[in-house]
Design a protein around this motif. Structure first.
Motif, short mmCIF file in Angstrom:
data_model
loop_
_atom_site.label_atom_id
_atom_site.label_comp_id
_atom_site.label_asym_id
_atom_site.label_seq_id
_atom_site.Cartn_x
_atom_site.Cartn_y
_atom_site.Cartn_z
N ILE A 196 9.43 -32.94 8.03
CA ILE A 196 8.91 -34.29 8.32
C ILE A 196 9.82 -35.36 7.75
CG2 ILE A 196 7.01 -35.86 7.78
CD1 ILE A 196 5.13 -33.45 8.02
N LYS A 197 10.35 -35.11 6.57
CA LYS A 197 11.23 -36.10 5.95
C LYS A 197 12.49 -36.30 6.78
CE LYS A 197 13.47 -37.28 1.60
NZ LYS A 197 13.72 -36.88 0.19
N ARG A 198 13.05 -35.23 7.33
CA ARG A 198 14.26 -35.38 8.15
C ARG A 198 13.95 -36.18 9.42
NH1 ARG A 198 15.68 -30.18 6.06
NH2 ARG A 198 14.57 -29.09 7.74
N VAL A 199 12.78 -35.93 10.01
CA VAL A 199 12.40 -36.68 11.20
C VAL A 199 12.22 -38.16 10.88
CG1 VAL A 199 10.61 -36.96 12.97
CG2 VAL A 199 11.36 -34.67 12.29
N GLU A 220 17.94 -29.40 14.41
CA GLU A 220 17.15 -28.47 15.20
C GLU A 220 15.66 -28.74 15.12
OE1 GLU A 220 16.99 -25.04 11.70
OE2 GLU A 220 17.87 -24.59 13.65
N GLU A 221 15.25 -29.56 14.15
CA GLU A 221 13.83 -29.90 14.04
C GLU A 221 13.36 -30.74 15.23
OE1 GLU A 221 16.07 -30.59 11.80
OE2 GLU A 221 15.54 -29.66 9.86
N ILE A 222 14.29 -31.42 15.89
CA ILE A 222 13.93 -32.37 16.94
C ILE A 222 14.02 -31.68 18.30
CG2 ILE A 222 14.50 -34.56 18.03
CD1 ILE A 222 15.68 -35.43 15.36
N ILE A 251 8.72 -33.11 17.43
CA ILE A 251 9.16 -31.98 16.59
C ILE A 251 9.17 -30.72 17.44
CG2 ILE A 251 8.55 -30.51 14.63
CD1 ILE A 251 7.56 -32.93 13.20
N SER A 252 10.20 -29.93 17.27
CA SER A 252 10.44 -28.77 18.12
C SER A 252 9.43 -27.65 17.83
CB SER A 252 11.86 -28.25 17.90
OG SER A 252 12.08 -27.09 18.64
N PRO A 253 8.61 -27.31 18.79
CA PRO A 253 7.77 -26.12 18.63
C PRO A 253 8.34 -24.98 19.47
CG PRO A 253 6.81 -27.49 20.31
CD PRO A 253 8.13 -28.10 19.94
N ILE A 283 10.38 -24.19 14.92
CA ILE A 283 10.45 -24.92 13.64
C ILE A 283 9.15 -24.79 12.87
CG2 ILE A 283 10.70 -27.19 12.60
CD1 ILE A 283 13.28 -25.89 13.61
N LEU A 284 8.02 -25.05 13.51
CA LEU A 284 6.74 -24.93 12.81
C LEU A 284 6.43 -23.47 12.48
CD1 LEU A 284 4.56 -27.55 14.71
CD2 LEU A 284 5.80 -27.81 12.56
N LYS A 285 6.92 -22.57 13.31
CA LYS A 285 6.73 -21.17 13.01
C LYS A 285 7.47 -20.78 11.74
CE LYS A 285 7.28 -16.54 14.98
NZ LYS A 285 7.74 -15.75 16.14
N SER A 286 8.64 -21.38 11.53
CA SER A 286 9.41 -21.09 10.31
C SER A 286 8.68 -21.55 9.06
CB SER A 286 10.79 -21.74 10.40
OG SER A 286 10.67 -23.16 10.36
N VAL A 287 7.79 -22.54 9.23
CA VAL A 287 7.03 -23.03 8.07
C VAL A 287 6.09 -21.95 7.54
CG1 VAL A 287 5.31 -24.71 7.31
CG2 VAL A 287 7.18 -25.43 8.80
N VAL A 288 5.43 -21.22 8.45
CA VAL A 288 4.44 -20.22 8.04
C VAL A 288 5.03 -18.81 8.02
CG1 VAL A 288 2.58 -21.63 8.97
CG2 VAL A 288 3.64 -19.89 10.41
N GLU A 289 6.34 -18.70 8.09
CA GLU A 289 6.97 -17.39 8.11
C GLU A 289 6.72 -16.64 6.80
OE1 GLU A 289 11.34 -15.47 9.22
OE2 GLU A 289 11.12 -17.62 8.84
N GLY A 290 6.35 -15.38 6.91
CA GLY A 290 6.10 -14.56 5.74
C GLY A 290 4.67 -14.60 5.24
N VAL A 291 3.81 -15.39 5.89
CA VAL A 291 2.41 -15.48 5.48
C VAL A 291 1.61 -14.49 6.31
CG1 VAL A 291 0.41 -16.98 5.27
CG2 VAL A 291 2.70 -17.90 4.86
N SER A 292 0.84 -13.65 5.64
CA SER A 292 0.14 -12.57 6.34
C SER A 292 -1.22 -12.98 6.87
CB SER A 292 -0.02 -11.37 5.39
OG SER A 292 -0.68 -11.75 4.21
N TYR A 293 -1.71 -14.15 6.50
CA TYR A 293 -3.04 -14.58 6.95
C TYR A 293 -2.90 -15.67 8.02
CZ TYR A 293 -4.57 -12.07 2.81
OH TYR A 293 -4.79 -11.10 1.87
N ASN A 294 -3.99 -15.84 8.80
CA ASN A 294 -4.01 -16.81 9.89
C ASN A 294 -3.89 -18.22 9.32
OD1 ASN A 294 -4.21 -17.83 12.45
ND2 ASN A 294 -6.44 -17.70 12.54
N THR A 295 -2.85 -18.95 9.74
CA THR A 295 -2.55 -20.26 9.17
C THR A 295 -2.52 -21.31 10.27
OG1 THR A 295 -1.24 -19.23 7.41
CG2 THR A 295 -0.91 -21.58 7.79
N PHE A 296 -3.10 -22.49 9.96
CA PHE A 296 -3.14 -23.60 10.89
C PHE A 296 -2.41 -24.79 10.27
CE2 PHE A 296 -6.81 -21.01 11.78
CZ PHE A 296 -6.96 -21.06 13.16
N ILE A 297 -1.70 -25.53 11.11
CA ILE A 297 -1.18 -26.85 10.73
C ILE A 297 -1.95 -27.86 11.57
CG2 ILE A 297 0.82 -28.37 10.63
CD1 ILE A 297 2.59 -25.92 10.38
#
Length: 436
Positions: free
Chosen positions: A32-35, A80-82, A158-160, A163-177
């Motif tokens: 978000i800061k880069r955007v 790449e975020e954009i 923001i690129s979906p 990019i947003l997938k990379s935010v929750v990468e490695g998390v084993s539980y269902n995550t929402f943004i």
């Protein structure tokens, strides 16, 4: 599983979820800061304002001016975020993928009116692309000219989903943004994107971290929420919500606990069987050792039974056998020596007796007694002759003692002679005989 174990598992899981949420928040804030920084650069870009504020007499002039100021190309190339950058102009100059004329339809849309009202402040929306109708998390901002008149509204998408997938990468539980506790802007389930996030239970756009308990699809879950306000934003909040299914957390430890319990129970059963077998075998062998020791204590040193096993008890039993054999051997040697010693003593006594007997000169004694008996007969004294005869018989019997058995008849005759002599001695009087 008991309550204490359940609480420990839940606590450890929620601590792990909280740590993952901190990482996700840090990643999302960085994007978000880069955007926002790109929007600032575009906002103050003079080339953009010059291009939009210019007066063009022909499409060729517009085309040349547009090519002279490639405002968005570098940002799309290096960030790449954009996904896209679009500028909705108030002037109908040019229309392409980046610059779009804000006609009456666009100007009447809520997001456009809201951006104009914010007067250059940042606004985050979940909105669709003008050309493709795909929805993105986007930043909107009004850009003004030198006279503080709006030139149009800048929209950065923001690129979906990468990019947003990379935010929750490695998390084993269902995550929402989510945006403003309302719109789901990212989830692994694409069908949920853009839907209302009803699990916040009508909460206000709280800032901070908190945990909610909720039932979703008849399943009890804990929702860990990290809510923060994007930099330079006064009206929007972004949430990272991680759903943790309680039953799912407890199920695996329960399975492990049950499996461990069954394994422990099986191991305990096998151990008890082995202990019982060992105890029974140990008891039998101890009893065998005890009987052998009792036998030795009673003086029976012949231990012939063997003991099974290969441990200290068998070693003790074997040592007891060896000791018993040694003791029996010593006893046998002592017994044989004792017999030999007694035999030697008896023979010694016989030799002494024979020496004494030879000193008496029995022939002289017998002849003398026979002479006395004959004189008694000549003197007509049969009683004396009889006594001398009996005494002679007793003397002969005494001097010829050997180790051989003596007939009972001879012993009886010897006793009769003795009694006759006693009877003559006491003159026929009756006296009790005292046996010694």
């Amino acid at each position: 599983m008991n309550f204490g174990t359940r609480e420990i598992v839940l606590s450890n899981t929620m601590n792990e979820v909280e740590a993952n949420a901190d990482k996700m928040e840090m990643r999302l804030k960085s994007i978000i800061k880069r955007v926002i920084n790109i929007s600032d650069l575009i906002y103050i870009n003079q080339d953009l304002k010059t291009f939009l504020a210019g007066q063009y007499d022909s499409p060729l002039e517009v085309y040349n001016a547009y090519n002279q100021y490639p405002v968005f190309d570098d940002y799309l190339t290096y960030y790449e975020e954009i996904e896209k950058i679009q500028f909705f102009m108030k002037k109908d100059i040019i229309t392409d993928s980046h610059f779009i004329y804000a006609n009456k339809v666009i100007q009447n849309q809520h997001w456009y009116q809201n951006a104009l009202m914010k007067r250059g402040r940042l606004t985050w929306l979940y909105m669709q692309d003008h050309w493709t109708s795909k929805k993105y998390l986007a930043l909107t901002r009004t850009v003004f000219d030198h006279e503080n008149q709006p030139l149009g509204v800048l929209v950065i998408y923001i690129s979906p989903p990468d990019i947003l997938k990379s935010v929750v990468e490695g998390v084993s539980y269902n995550t929402f943004i989510t945006l403003d506790n309302k719109r789901i802007v990212y989830n692994q389930n694409i069908a949920l994107l853009g839907r209302h996030a009803n699990f916040y239970q009508n909460r206000n756009a709280d800032i901070g971290n908190y945990v909610m308990d909720k039932t979703i699809n008849e399943e009890t879950v804990k929702i860990n929420v990290h809510s923060f306000r994007p930099e330079k934003s006064l009206d929007n909040t972004i949430q990272i919500a991680t759903q943790v299914p309680i039953d799912g957390i407890i199920h695996e430890p329960n399975t492990i606990f049950t499996r461990g319990f069954l394994i422990s129970l099986g191991a305990l059963s096998i151990s008890l069987i082995l202990i019982g077998f060992f105890t029974n075998s140990f008891h039998k062998r101890i009893q065998q050792l005890r009987r052998a020791m009792f036998q030795v204590a009673k003086g029976n040193f012949h231990i012939t039974q063997e003991m099974k096993g290969h441990d200290e008890i068998k070693d003790v039993y074997k040592d007891l056998q060896t000791t018993s054999e040694s003791v029996q051997k010593i006893i046998d040697e002592v017994y044989i020596h004792k017999i030999k010693e007694e035999t030697w003593k008896r023979k010694q006594k016989e030799m002494d007796f024979k020496m004494l007997a030879s000193q008496i000169n029995p022939h002289f004694l017998y002849n003398t007694l026979e002479m006395i008996r004959m004189k008694a007969i000549l003197n007509k004294d049969p009683e004396v002759a009889k006594v001398i005869k009996m005494l002679s018989k007793m003397m002969r019997s005494s001097l010829k003692r050997t180790d051989q058995s003596i007939p009972l008849s001879e012993e009886v005759a010897l006793i009769e002679n003795y009694l006759e002599i006693q009877k003559l001695r006491f003159g026929g009087n009756t006296y009790p005989i005292k046996w010694r």
